[in-house]
Design a protein around this motif. Sequence first.
Motif, PDB file in Angstrom:
ATOM      1  N   SER A   1      -6.407   2.809  -8.671  1.00 33.00           N
ATOM      2  CA  SER A   1      -7.402   2.880  -9.734  1.00 33.00           C
ATOM      3  C   SER A   1      -6.758   3.062 -11.100  1.00 33.00           C
ATOM      4  O   SER A   1      -5.619   3.537 -11.213  1.00 33.00           O
ATOM      5  CB  SER A   1      -8.345   4.055  -9.480  1.00 33.00           C
ATOM      6  OG  SER A   1      -7.655   5.283  -9.650  1.00 33.00           O
TER       7      SER A   1
ATOM      8  N   TYR B   1      -1.971  -1.126  -3.580  1.00 32.50           N
ATOM      9  CA  TYR B   1      -3.125  -0.624  -2.838  1.00 32.50           C
ATOM     10  C   TYR B   1      -3.019   0.886  -2.631  1.00 32.50           C
ATOM     11  O   TYR B   1      -1.931   1.434  -2.463  1.00 32.50           O
ATOM     12  CB  TYR B   1      -3.223  -1.308  -1.467  1.00 32.50           C
ATOM     13  CG  TYR B   1      -3.384  -2.803  -1.541  1.00 32.50           C
ATOM     14  CD1 TYR B   1      -4.569  -3.379  -1.994  1.00 32.50           C
ATOM     15  CD2 TYR B   1      -2.340  -3.646  -1.171  1.00 32.50           C
ATOM     16  CE1 TYR B   1      -4.712  -4.756  -2.060  1.00 32.50           C
ATOM     17  CE2 TYR B   1      -2.473  -5.021  -1.229  1.00 32.50           C
ATOM     18  CZ  TYR B   1      -3.662  -5.572  -1.681  1.00 32.50           C
ATOM     19  OH  TYR B   1      -3.800  -6.928  -1.750  1.00 32.50           O
TER      20      TYR B   1
ATOM     21  N   ASP C   1      -9.674   0.561   4.019  1.00 33.34           N
ATOM     22  CA  ASP C   1      -9.597  -0.862   3.704  1.00 33.34           C
ATOM     23  C   ASP C   1      -8.714  -1.049   2.474  1.00 33.34           C
ATOM     24  O   ASP C   1      -8.704  -0.202   1.577  1.00 33.34           O
ATOM     25  CB  ASP C   1     -10.991  -1.427   3.422  1.00 33.34           C
ATOM     26  CG  ASP C   1     -11.883  -1.370   4.657  1.00 33.34           C
ATOM     27  OD1 ASP C   1     -11.352  -1.555   5.768  1.00 33.34           O
ATOM     28  OD2 ASP C   1     -13.093  -1.116   4.498  1.00 33.34           O
TER      29      ASP C   1
ATOM     30  N   TYR D   1     -13.318   1.709 -10.978  1.00 33.34           N
ATOM     31  CA  TYR D   1     -12.547   0.637 -11.602  1.00 33.34           C
ATOM     32  C   TYR D   1     -13.116   0.182 -12.943  1.00 33.34           C
ATOM     33  O   TYR D   1     -12.458  -0.559 -13.666  1.00 33.34           O
ATOM     34  CB  TYR D   1     -12.457  -0.562 -10.652  1.00 33.34           C
ATOM     35  CG  TYR D   1     -11.733  -0.215  -9.373  1.00 33.34           C
ATOM     36  CD1 TYR D   1     -10.350  -0.197  -9.328  1.00 33.34           C
ATOM     37  CD2 TYR D   1     -12.441   0.146  -8.236  1.00 33.34           C
ATOM     38  CE1 TYR D   1      -9.676   0.151  -8.163  1.00 33.34           C
ATOM     39  CE2 TYR D   1     -11.785   0.496  -7.069  1.00 33.34           C
ATOM     40  CZ  TYR D   1     -10.398   0.493  -7.039  1.00 33.34           C
ATOM     41  OH  TYR D   1      -9.743   0.860  -5.894  1.00 33.34           O
TER      42      TYR D   1
ATOM     43  N   SER E   1       0.842  -1.196   0.000  1.00 28.75           N
ATOM     44  CA  SER E   1       0.000   0.000   0.000  1.00 28.75           C
ATOM     45  C   SER E   1       0.875   1.243   0.000  1.00 28.75           C
ATOM     46  O   SER E   1       1.877   1.312   0.711  1.00 28.75           O
ATOM     47  CB  SER E   1      -0.897  -0.006   1.242  1.00 28.75           C
ATOM     48  OG  SER E   1      -1.638   1.184   1.347  1.00 28.75           O
TER      49      SER E   1
ATOM     50  N   GLU F   1      -7.577  -1.422  -0.932  1.00 28.26           N
ATOM     51  CA  GLU F   1      -8.288  -1.206  -2.185  1.00 28.26           C
ATOM     52  C   GLU F   1      -7.255  -0.927  -3.268  1.00 28.26           C
ATOM     53  O   GLU F   1      -6.367  -0.102  -3.078  1.00 28.26           O
ATOM     54  CB  GLU F   1      -9.236  -0.018  -2.025  1.00 28.26           C
ATOM     55  CG  GLU F   1     -10.217   0.173  -3.141  1.00 28.26           C
ATOM     56  CD  GLU F   1     -11.237   1.245  -2.802  1.00 28.26           C
ATOM     57  OE1 GLU F   1     -11.144   2.338  -3.387  1.00 28.26           O
ATOM     58  OE2 GLU F   1     -12.115   0.992  -1.955  1.00 28.26           O
TER      59      GLU F   1
ATOM     60  N   SER G   1     -14.364   8.458  -4.122  1.00 28.92           N
ATOM     61  CA  SER G   1     -14.106   7.026  -4.274  1.00 28.92           C
ATOM     62  C   SER G   1     -13.257   6.752  -5.508  1.00 28.92           C
ATOM     63  O   SER G   1     -13.099   7.609  -6.390  1.00 28.92           O
ATOM     64  CB  SER G   1     -15.429   6.258  -4.387  1.00 28.92           C
ATOM     65  OG  SER G   1     -16.120   6.636  -5.576  1.00 28.92           O
ATOM     66  N   ASN G   2     -12.714   5.542  -5.567  1.00 30.54           N
ATOM     67  CA  ASN G   2     -12.007   5.073  -6.753  1.00 30.54           C
ATOM     68  C   ASN G   2     -12.980   4.385  -7.692  1.00 30.54           C
ATOM     69  O   ASN G   2     -13.888   3.670  -7.248  1.00 30.54           O
ATOM     70  CB  ASN G   2     -10.912   4.074  -6.368  1.00 30.54           C
ATOM     71  CG  ASN G   2      -9.688   4.742  -5.785  1.00 30.54           C
ATOM     72  OD1 ASN G   2      -9.209   5.737  -6.309  1.00 30.54           O
ATOM     73  ND2 ASN G   2      -9.171   4.186  -4.695  1.00 30.54           N
TER      74      ASN G   2
END
Length: 329
Positions: free
Chosen positions: A217, A206, A212, A272, A180, A214, A269-270
Amino acid sequence: MKKHLAVLMVLLVLLCGCAQRHTTRVMPEMPSVEDPAPTPEPTQEPLPQTDGALYGSVGLLEEPTVLVSVYLNDAATGSIWTREARAAARQSVAMAVDWLTEQVDSYGVTADISYDDGSDTSPLSYTYSLRSRLRGGVDSEESNAFLNEMDALCATLDTAELRAQYGTDHVGFLLFLPVSGTSFTMAHYAEDGTDFYHEYCCLYRYDAYVSDPEPESPATFAHEILHLFGAPDLYEGSSDPYVDGALTAYVQQTYPDDIMLSTYAEDGSNLYTSIDKVISPLTAYCIGLADSCPELEQFPQLADVEPGAFHYGGSGPQDLWPDSGVVTV
């Protein structure tokens, strides 16, 4: 927060005489039984000689470009790239390049970008076992040892055979870190000459900005790849000398969807499944897709922009200390 950090590298060279330049631990995973070819040991081959090395190893979007993917494994901490994780990263790269091609086409330029397509015979995909430890995290301040190792690795992989096979001298690198962090790009600056010639994106598995785990992107991948072509960050905190507070406020108001302003969706948010961003006329001007932009009169400092090239500003890199190199998105 994304970074292009060549300024910091040069400063460290000036201060300590050696080439320089950012983890959240992930649970160990079983290695894939079908890895790409391992990379050779870095040998720091001689740098390609270019006329002034204005752009570094990548150049402009109107020219054919090769992106070499290297998946970095940190066996010491059990952080590695599985076959499944590599496939997901490869899909994000494909989405980023497709988006980039469509955006560039809207400005009348045809992009020609070769990258790892996932085939068994792809010469553009490698694995590499790190010697230096990864740090990752929100700041992603990787060690100088890591940056030196990556410089040597990129120089080793940038071969005459690769250039001949793809018919281009423009080669960049996508380095995938299995932890990450906050992805960043090591970009060449015009004042560097042939120093720091090889340009590469460090793409973390990440996103360190979400609670969390993720994945990063596709928009982040596209943003970092655009740095290779000279796109500046357009948000507050940008280290580009011509991007000041007035300009970033203007971009937020006028081009809120510019990918160099933010890679996140409106709600933070990302995404995808798509990249819901654009290359604005301002960014297009900075990377050489347009000869002008509507902002030239309001922001006269933009007249000093050399399309596709980064400059330190002032009389030299020392003028930017101590904040040089910290570039966020």
